[in-house]
Write a protein that holds these residues in place. Structure first.
Motif, PDB file in Angstrom:
ATOM      1  N   HIS A  63       6.643  -6.609  -2.166  1.00 28.16           N
ATOM      2  CA  HIS A  63       6.610  -5.715  -1.017  1.00 28.16           C
ATOM      3  C   HIS A  63       5.834  -6.246   0.172  1.00 28.16           C
ATOM      4  N   SER A  64       4.652  -6.797  -0.027  1.00 25.67           N
ATOM      5  CA  SER A  64       3.842  -7.247   1.111  1.00 25.67           C
ATOM      6  C   SER A  64       4.244  -8.638   1.591  1.00 25.67           C
ATOM      7  N   HIS A  65       5.027  -9.366   0.798  1.00 27.75           N
ATOM      8  CA  HIS A  65       5.449 -10.744   1.103  1.00 27.75           C
ATOM      9  C   HIS A  65       4.257 -11.707   1.144  1.00 27.75           C
ATOM     10  N   TYR A  66       3.132 -11.298   0.589  1.00 26.40           N
ATOM     11  CA  TYR A  66       1.908 -12.101   0.630  1.00 26.40           C
ATOM     12  C   TYR A  66       1.534 -12.515  -0.790  1.00 26.40           C
ATOM     13  N   PRO A  67       1.462 -13.818  -1.067  1.00 25.79           N
ATOM     14  CA  PRO A  67       1.161 -14.268  -2.426  1.00 25.79           C
ATOM     15  C   PRO A  67      -0.303 -14.031  -2.803  1.00 25.79           C
ATOM     16  N   LEU A  68      -0.490 -13.445  -3.971  1.00 27.76           N
ATOM     17  CA  LEU A  68      -1.853 -13.294  -4.482  1.00 27.76           C
ATOM     18  C   LEU A  68      -1.835 -13.239  -5.986  1.00 27.76           C
ATOM     19  N   CYS A  69      -2.942 -13.628  -6.550  1.00 29.72           N
ATOM     20  CA  CYS A  69      -3.120 -13.631  -7.991  1.00 29.72           C
ATOM     21  C   CYS A  69      -4.583 -13.296  -8.225  1.00 29.72           C
ATOM     22  N   GLU A  70      -4.826 -12.131  -8.786  1.00 31.60           N
ATOM     23  CA  GLU A  70      -6.201 -11.651  -8.923  1.00 31.60           C
ATOM     24  C   GLU A  70      -6.338 -10.852 -10.206  1.00 31.60           C
ATOM     25  N   GLN A  71      -7.428 -11.070 -10.909  1.00 27.89           N
ATOM     26  CA  GLN A  71      -7.686 -10.309 -12.119  1.00 27.89           C
ATOM     27  C   GLN A  71      -8.659  -9.189 -11.783  1.00 27.89           C
ATOM     28  N   LEU A  72      -8.240  -7.953 -12.060  1.00 26.10           N
ATOM     29  CA  LEU A  72      -9.098  -6.777 -11.903  1.00 26.10           C
ATOM     30  C   LEU A  72      -9.279  -6.171 -13.279  1.00 26.10           C
ATOM     31  N   GLY A  73     -10.472  -6.264 -13.811  1.00 25.53           N
ATOM     32  CA  GLY A  73     -10.701  -5.806 -15.173  1.00 25.53           C
ATOM     33  C   GLY A  73      -9.862  -6.630 -16.132  1.00 25.53           C
ATOM     34  N   ASP A  74      -9.082  -5.940 -16.963  1.00 26.49           N
ATOM     35  CA  ASP A  74      -8.227  -6.622 -17.932  1.00 26.49           C
ATOM     36  C   ASP A  74      -6.796  -6.819 -17.434  1.00 26.49           C
ATOM     37  N   VAL A  75      -6.542  -6.550 -16.167  1.00 30.28           N
ATOM     38  CA  VAL A  75      -5.185  -6.667 -15.633  1.00 30.28           C
ATOM     39  C   VAL A  75      -5.114  -7.814 -14.630  1.00 30.28           C
TER      40      VAL A  75
END
Length: 171
Positions: free
Chosen positions: A104-116
Motif C-alpha cells: 500500500h505505501s510503496h515504501y520498502p521496510l522490514c522491521e521486527q516489532l515484538g515477535d512479529v
C-alpha cells in the motif's frame, strides 16, 4: 524455503512474471494492487490479497503457513499502514502469525516489532519515498532465523534494506 514477496505491481504483468520466473521461489506472496485479472497472475504457489485498486474477488486478508512459519498477508489500506504499523502487528498476533506482509505505501521496510516481523516489499513499479522499485525475498535459514533481502526488478541487490531476524517460530 525461499519466499518471494511483491506488492503494488499495478498491472505490470510481464514484469511480475519475469521476476517470479527469475527468482524461482518456493512460494510467492502478492500483497495486493496487482490491478489485472486474477487468471493473469503467475501460475505458481501463490498467496494473493486484494488491494484498494483491485477488482478481482480475492480475499482482503489471508494467512499462509510456510512450514513452521505463519504469514499474515494484507494490502495494508485497511490497517492504516501509512500512519502506524501497530494495527497490522496486532492483527498478526491475533492470528498467531510471526511474519506480516503488506504493501500500500510503496515504501520498502522490514522491521521486527515484538515477535512479529513486518515486511513491506515496496512496489515493483511505482516507488514512493525510496529511490528504486523493489521486492523482497525471505529465506528461512533455520527454525529460528530468517533472512530478508531486497532487490530491484532487474535483480540488483538493495543492501540498505532487509536483514537477519532471529526468534523461535510458533509451535
Amino acid at each position: 524455503m525461499r519466499i518471494l514477496i511483491v506488492s503494488d505491481s499495478h498491472g505490470e504483468e510481464k514484469l511480475l512474471h519475469r521476476i517470479v520466473e527469475r527468482e524461482g521461489a518456493d512460494h510467492v506472496i502478492h500483497c495486493g494492487d496487482f490491478c489485472t485479472d486474477r487468471d493473469r497472475l503467475p501460475r505458481t504457489s501463490l498467496t494473493v490479497v486484494r488491494g484498494n485498486c483491485d477488482w478481482e474477488p480475492v480475499p482482503e486478508e489471508e494467512y499462509w503457513d510456510g512450514g513452521k512459519w505463519r504469514f499474515l498477508v494484507v494490502h495494508g489500506h485497511l490497517h492504516q499502514v501509512k500512519t502506524s504499523l501497530l494495527p497490522v502487528r496486532y492483527r498478526a498476533e491475533e492470528l498467531g502469525a510471526r511474519i506480516a506482509c503488506f504493501g500500500h505505501s510503496h515504501y520498502p521496510l522490514c522491521e521486527q516489532l515484538g515477535d512479529v516481523l513486518l515486511i513491506n516489499p515496496g512496489s515493483i513499479t511505482q516507488p514512493r519515498g525510496f529511490a528504486h522499485p523493489t521486492f523482497a525475498v525471505l529465506e528461512t535459514e533455520s527454525e529460528s532465523r530468517v533472512r530478508v533481502s531486497y532487490f530491484t526488478p532487474d535483480g540488483a541487490a538493495v543492501p540498505e534494506r532487509g536483514g537477519i531476524f532471529d526468534w523461535k517460530p510458533a509451535p
